[in-house]
Enzyme design. Structure first.
Site: not given
Length: 379
Positions: A268, A223
């Site tokens: 997420d 990420d």
């Protein structure tokens, strides 16, 4: 469920108390989803409350994974192995860059049209699974309609028989999928996104704490690289017109302007969520809760509560930093340390670190038999 720890011969009990927070989470989630189209809810509250409600619901629904004996072959959970956890960031990077290249070198409208067809089909299936349990409370007939089971080349066993509840849920799901495909309305987008998240949380197992730690660590660096190191992640997120993200209105539409949104990727929610769900099942095993107990059963959940609160604080930190610097943030930069530190810290405080590391939802002999069966089938 068989666990290679001190609980192998444990006598399970069925809790008598009820977790009323689970019902409250359902009310909060679907209340926010419905009201968001009518009134402007503060983005920070809407994003945090929606994400936490999804995780709370999905984690508790994942308790059914402990009762493998009650599942058919088709219902067996998807378990992520250690090898899968190592490969996941690499595979994710290839998919992400492939989408970036598709949007860069091909017509964006055509790419989104193809993706919309795919997600309409998948979304209808996910919504059917989500709607079927409540529909079954009304349509209780066990009669099956349709044809099957039969075998097809490459696909294997196919069963096109459905109960009344499944047919009703499927009809509603296909209608909603058709509406989303035609309008791309953000409320329907969020409905599909919520269904994807809850189905992922209740069906995917990390297998063990070690696998979860490996997966989270790998995606932590994934990420950071794709958000801070390149424009790829942000470009794909803004170009991808499909329910891979939840949209939260910052300003409602007017006669001259469209609705403005903040967004949160489903990854997420789902990636940390399946880790938190593992900890909830570990809590259930610690408390000797029967695998067939209701998801709403009340029992001691120190690992789940610690990680759940840490996730909320990590997500809140992400929002604060994003607003402060006015720039996109890799949410896993904050969520991964929150989940790992809170779970490890709880284990140290309760003096159960070794037991947590030893916890494994996959019986090795059983897994070996399943792999052998799969190899024979493929050959």
């Amino acid at each position: 469920m068989r666990v290679r720890t001190q609980w192998v011969s444990k006598i399970y009990v069925t809790p008598t108390g009820t977790n009323h927070l689970l019902s409250a989470a359902y009310v909060l989630l679907f209340g926010l989803w419905a009201l968001s189209n009518l009134v402007l809810i503060p983005v920070t509250f809407n994003l945090l409350a929606t994400s936490l409600a999804i995780i709370y619901i999905g984690c508790h629904r994942s308790l059914q994974l402990r009762d493998k004996g009650a599942m058919s072959d088709e219902e067996q959970p998807e378990t992520i192995s250690k090898e899968d956890a190592y490969k996941f960031p690499l595979i994710g990077s290839c998919v992400l860059f492939g989408l970036y290249a598709a949007f860069k070198f091909f017509d964006k409208d055509w790419v989104n049209w193809l993706l919309a067809v795919y997600f309409s089909v998948i979304g209808a299936a996910m919504l059917t699974c989500t709607f079927e349990p409540p529909a079954g409370c009304v349509l209780r007939s066990p009669t099956l309609y349709g044809v099957g089971p039969f075998f097809l080349p490459l696909l294997g066993k196919v069963d096109l028989r459905f109960t009344q509840a499944e047919l009703a849920a499927g009809a509603v799901a296909m209608a909603l999928a058709g509406c989303w495909f035609k309008t791309k309305h953000w409320v329907l987008n969020n409905g599909f996104g919520i269904a994807f998240c809850i189905q992922g949380l209740e069906r995917i197992s990390l297998g063990s704490y070690k696998v979860g730690a490996i997966l989270l660590t790998g995606l932590f660096f994934y990420d950071i690289f794709w958000v801070f190191g390149t424009e790829v992640m942000v470009t794909v997120a803004k170009s991808f017109d499909a329910p891979i993200k939840l949209l939260f209105p910052r300003a409602l539409a007017t006669a001259t302007t469209k609705t403005q949104h903040s967004m949160l990727g489903l990854g997420d929610i789902v990636i940390p969520g399946i880790f938190i769900a593992l900890l909830l099942r570990y809590d259930a095993e610690r408390s000797a809760v029967s695998p067939r107990a209701s998801p709403a059963a009340a029992f001691s959940k120190p690992f789940f509560h610690a990680c759940f609160v840490a996730y909320g604080l990590g997500l809140g930190t992400t929002i604060f930093v994003m607003n402060f610097f006015k720039a996109a943030q890799p949410a896993l930069l904050y969520l991964v340390p929150a989940c790992l530190v809170s779970s490890a810290g709880t284990a140290l405080v309760l003096k159960q670190f070794k037991a947590l590391l030893a916890y494994d939802e996959v019986d090795e002999e059983e897994h070996k038999v399943e792999v052998d069966k799969e190899d024979k089938k493929n050959n």
